[in-house]
Design a protein around this motif. Structure first.
Motif, PDB file in Angstrom:
ATOM      1  N   VAL A 191       0.883  -1.084   0.064  1.00 43.33           N
ATOM      2  CA  VAL A 191       0.027  -0.040   0.047  1.00 43.33           C
ATOM      3  C   VAL A 191       0.839   1.301  -0.058  1.00 43.33           C
ATOM      4  N   SER A 192       2.041   1.134   0.896  1.00 42.22           N
ATOM      5  CA  SER A 192       2.794   2.378   0.657  1.00 42.22           C
ATOM      6  C   SER A 192       3.257   2.623  -0.736  1.00 42.22           C
ATOM      7  N   LEU A 193       3.852   1.677  -1.406  1.00 49.77           N
ATOM      8  CA  LEU A 193       4.307   1.782  -2.707  1.00 49.77           C
ATOM      9  C   LEU A 193       3.219   2.443  -3.493  1.00 49.77           C
ATOM     10  N   ILE A 194       2.125   1.545  -3.540  1.00 46.87           N
ATOM     11  CA  ILE A 194       0.864   2.628  -4.400  1.00 46.87           C
ATOM     12  C   ILE A 194       0.751   3.829  -4.028  1.00 46.87           C
ATOM     13  N   GLY A 195       0.828   4.398  -2.718  1.00 43.20           N
ATOM     14  CA  GLY A 195       1.021   5.799  -2.311  1.00 43.20           C
ATOM     15  C   GLY A 195       1.898   6.595  -3.137  1.00 43.20           C
ATOM     16  N   LYS A 196       3.386   6.033  -3.282  1.00 41.78           N
ATOM     17  CA  LYS A 196       4.194   6.745  -3.868  1.00 41.78           C
ATOM     18  C   LYS A 196       3.955   6.878  -5.475  1.00 41.78           C
ATOM     19  N   VAL A 197       3.456   5.653  -6.123  1.00 38.53           N
ATOM     20  CA  VAL A 197       3.437   5.921  -7.579  1.00 38.53           C
ATOM     21  C   VAL A 197       2.362   6.583  -7.961  1.00 38.53           C
ATOM     22  N   ILE A 198       1.216   7.071  -7.040  1.00 44.36           N
ATOM     23  CA  ILE A 198       0.034   7.714  -7.220  1.00 44.36           C
ATOM     24  C   ILE A 198      -0.028   9.008  -6.793  1.00 44.36           C
ATOM     25  N   THR A 199       1.257   9.438  -6.183  1.00 42.43           N
ATOM     26  CA  THR A 199       1.235  10.715  -5.747  1.00 42.43           C
ATOM     27  C   THR A 199       0.898  11.917  -6.906  1.00 42.43           C
ATOM     28  N   SER A 200       1.369  11.407  -8.008  1.00 42.70           N
ATOM     29  CA  SER A 200       0.669  12.138  -9.320  1.00 42.70           C
ATOM     30  C   SER A 200       0.167  11.113 -10.100  1.00 42.70           C
ATOM     31  N   PRO A 201      -1.098  10.866 -10.039  1.00 46.59           N
ATOM     32  CA  PRO A 201      -1.685   9.660 -10.402  1.00 46.59           C
ATOM     33  C   PRO A 201      -1.425   9.384 -12.115  1.00 46.59           C
ATOM     34  N   PRO A 202      -0.876   8.304 -12.438  1.00 48.15           N
ATOM     35  CA  PRO A 202      -0.569   8.020 -13.681  1.00 48.15           C
ATOM     36  C   PRO A 202      -1.748   7.799 -14.590  1.00 48.15           C
ATOM     37  N   ASP A 203      -1.915   7.959 -15.973  1.00 47.33           N
ATOM     38  CA  ASP A 203      -3.073   7.550 -16.711  1.00 47.33           C
ATOM     39  C   ASP A 203      -3.386   6.225 -16.664  1.00 47.33           C
ATOM     40  N   VAL A 204      -2.457   5.245 -16.463  1.00 45.64           N
ATOM     41  CA  VAL A 204      -2.570   3.783 -16.627  1.00 45.64           C
ATOM     42  C   VAL A 204      -1.761   3.222 -15.352  1.00 45.64           C
ATOM     43  N   LEU A 205      -2.534   2.242 -14.139  1.00 48.81           N
ATOM     44  CA  LEU A 205      -1.609   1.921 -13.223  1.00 48.81           C
ATOM     45  C   LEU A 205      -1.734   0.326 -13.466  1.00 48.81           C
ATOM     46  N   LEU A 206      -0.618  -0.465 -13.675  1.00 45.60           N
ATOM     47  CA  LEU A 206      -0.632  -2.063 -13.980  1.00 45.60           C
ATOM     48  C   LEU A 206      -0.250  -2.550 -12.577  1.00 45.60           C
ATOM     49  N   LEU A 207      -1.056  -3.529 -12.187  1.00 44.76           N
ATOM     50  CA  LEU A 207      -0.929  -4.628 -10.800  1.00 44.76           C
ATOM     51  C   LEU A 207      -1.051  -5.906 -11.264  1.00 44.76           C
ATOM     52  N   HIS A 208      -0.494  -6.454 -10.546  1.00 45.92           N
ATOM     53  CA  HIS A 208      -0.920  -8.159 -10.520  1.00 45.92           C
ATOM     54  C   HIS A 208      -1.924  -8.244  -9.819  1.00 45.92           C
ATOM     55  N   GLU A 209      -1.836  -8.050  -8.511  1.00 42.77           N
ATOM     56  CA  GLU A 209      -2.692  -8.314  -7.454  1.00 42.77           C
ATOM     57  C   GLU A 209      -3.543  -6.839  -7.418  1.00 42.77           C
ATOM     58  N   GLY A 210      -5.002  -6.729  -7.809  1.00 40.00           N
ATOM     59  CA  GLY A 210      -5.322  -5.407  -7.856  1.00 40.00           C
ATOM     60  C   GLY A 210      -6.668  -5.349  -6.918  1.00 40.00           C
ATOM     61  N   PRO A 211      -7.336  -4.307  -6.843  1.00 37.07           N
ATOM     62  CA  PRO A 211      -8.332  -3.954  -5.601  1.00 37.07           C
ATOM     63  C   PRO A 211      -9.583  -4.716  -5.983  1.00 37.07           C
ATOM     64  N   VAL A 212     -10.385  -4.848  -4.693  1.00 36.99           N
ATOM     65  CA  VAL A 212     -11.822  -5.503  -4.895  1.00 36.99           C
ATOM     66  C   VAL A 212     -12.344  -4.445  -5.793  1.00 36.99           C
ATOM     67  N   GLY A 213     -13.204  -5.068  -6.675  1.00 42.51           N
ATOM     68  CA  GLY A 213     -14.321  -4.258  -7.621  1.00 42.51           C
ATOM     69  C   GLY A 213     -15.622  -3.650  -6.938  1.00 42.51           C
ATOM     70  N   ASP A 214     -16.405  -3.218  -7.731  1.00 44.29           N
ATOM     71  CA  ASP A 214     -17.610  -2.976  -7.055  1.00 44.29           C
ATOM     72  C   ASP A 214     -18.867  -3.701  -7.338  1.00 44.29           C
ATOM     73  N   ARG A 215     -18.880  -5.027  -7.659  1.00 47.40           N
ATOM     74  CA  ARG A 215     -19.935  -5.936  -7.920  1.00 47.40           C
ATOM     75  C   ARG A 215     -19.378  -7.196  -7.152  1.00 47.40           C
ATOM     76  N   MET A 216     -20.697  -8.156  -7.151  1.00 48.92           N
ATOM     77  CA  MET A 216     -20.411  -9.411  -6.499  1.00 48.92           C
ATOM     78  C   MET A 216     -19.435 -10.056  -7.507  1.00 48.92           C
ATOM     79  N   GLY A 217     -18.518 -10.818  -6.791  1.00 44.31           N
ATOM     80  CA  GLY A 217     -17.608 -11.651  -7.525  1.00 44.31           C
ATOM     81  C   GLY A 217     -16.370 -10.958  -8.154  1.00 44.31           C
ATOM     82  N   GLN A 218     -16.097  -9.746  -8.117  1.00 41.68           N
ATOM     83  CA  GLN A 218     -15.072  -8.940  -8.264  1.00 41.68           C
ATOM     84  C   GLN A 218     -14.083  -9.068  -7.082  1.00 41.68           C
ATOM     85  N   LEU A 219     -13.260 -10.233  -6.847  1.00 41.25           N
ATOM     86  CA  LEU A 219     -12.621 -10.231  -5.603  1.00 41.25           C
ATOM     87  C   LEU A 219     -11.175  -9.314  -5.817  1.00 41.25           C
ATOM     88  N   GLY A 220     -10.635  -8.844  -4.718  1.00 34.56           N
ATOM     89  CA  GLY A 220      -9.440  -8.292  -4.724  1.00 34.56           C
ATOM     90  C   GLY A 220      -9.041  -7.883  -3.278  1.00 34.56           C
TER      91      GLY A 220
END
Length: 264
Positions: A188-217
């Protein structure tokens, strides 16, 4: 670079073999779907995003089965010739990791060398290939950098191409004594560093939970991103039947065992 709509359009499928329950190989298909964005990097008429290509497939050019990602790179020329995609030298590539399969597709969760997948996209003529490593990938940023000036494995850093900024964090949350794993706090700390100035695209292997049922993260990743959400977050690691979710004023696109072709 924002999604114009969240409805995917099926373009093609690629047959491949993947390890099923008990490591038994099974025949499956990789879905290739189009999503529309409002802009693309200068020099690109499409971006191909993919991850968790954990299987083997026959290349359309013939020969013995190869890693699915290598076969996918070979399909780009075939699809360009048929008009399904732009010319390969106008197709950028974004990879979210886990590109390895046991050669016989008979062992789930196998780890191994994936540099040849990166090489396949670079050798095909794609103008840029940016990505992150998954927890089953054996590859280094130094190896990838040798493939060309716009080929980069990202981990807490960012690159720009054609006016679009791409940041990335490799690996997953887990035991930091193992390869490509960090504590949740460090991730999470590293995420904070790379989005201090938000990029257009962020690539993650393990991502966030979504906003719908079944979108695990991971809930902590979502909380870290919501206030400064990139326009587009690409991730994988777990499969979503519905690949798109809202995140702040941007979107998540999950490309676990899926290909998303971004066009205007």
């Amino acid at each position: 670079m924002r999604l114009v709509n969240t409805r995917t359009q099926r373009l093609a499928t690629v047959p491949y073999r993947a390890a099923g329950a008990g490591g038994v190989p099974q025949n499956v298909r990789l879905c290739v779907e189009r999503l529309t964005v409002d802009q693309l990097p200068a020099g690109c008429d499409a971006l191909l995003a993919a991850g968790d290509l954990q299987g083997v497939a026959s290349s359309p050019l013939g020969g013995e089965p190869v890693l699915l990602g290598i076969a996918l790179a070979d399909y780009l020329q075939v699809w360009a010739e048929s008009g399904l995609l732009p010319p390969v030298d106008r197709v950028g590539v974004l990879l979210t990791g886990d590109l390895y399969s046991a050669p016989g597709a008979d062992r789930r969760g196998a780890s191994g060398a994936v540099l040849d997948v990166w090489l396949a996209f670079a050798a095909a003529g794609c103008p840029m290939v940016y990505g992150v490593a998954g927890n089953h990938d054996e590859v280094t940023a130094g190896q990838v950098a040798e493939l060309g000036p716009d080929v980069a494995l990202l981990d807490g850093d960012r690159r720009a191409f054609g006016g679009v900024t791409v940041a990335g964090i490799s690996g997953i949350v887990g035991d930091p004594g193992r390869a490509l794993r960090r504590t949740e706090e460090d991730f999470v700390s590293l995420i904070g560093k790379v989005i201090t100035s938000p990029p257009d695209v962020l690539l993650l292997h393990e991502g966030p939970v979504g906003d719908r049922m079944g979108q695990l993260g991971r809930d902590a990743v979502r909380r870290a991103l919501e206030r400064r959400a990139p326009a587009l977050t690409l991730c994988g690691h777990v499969h979503w039947e519905e690949p798109v979710a809202a995140l702040g004023d941007g979107h998540i696109v999950n490309v676990d065992a899926r290909v998303a072709v971004l066009t205007v």
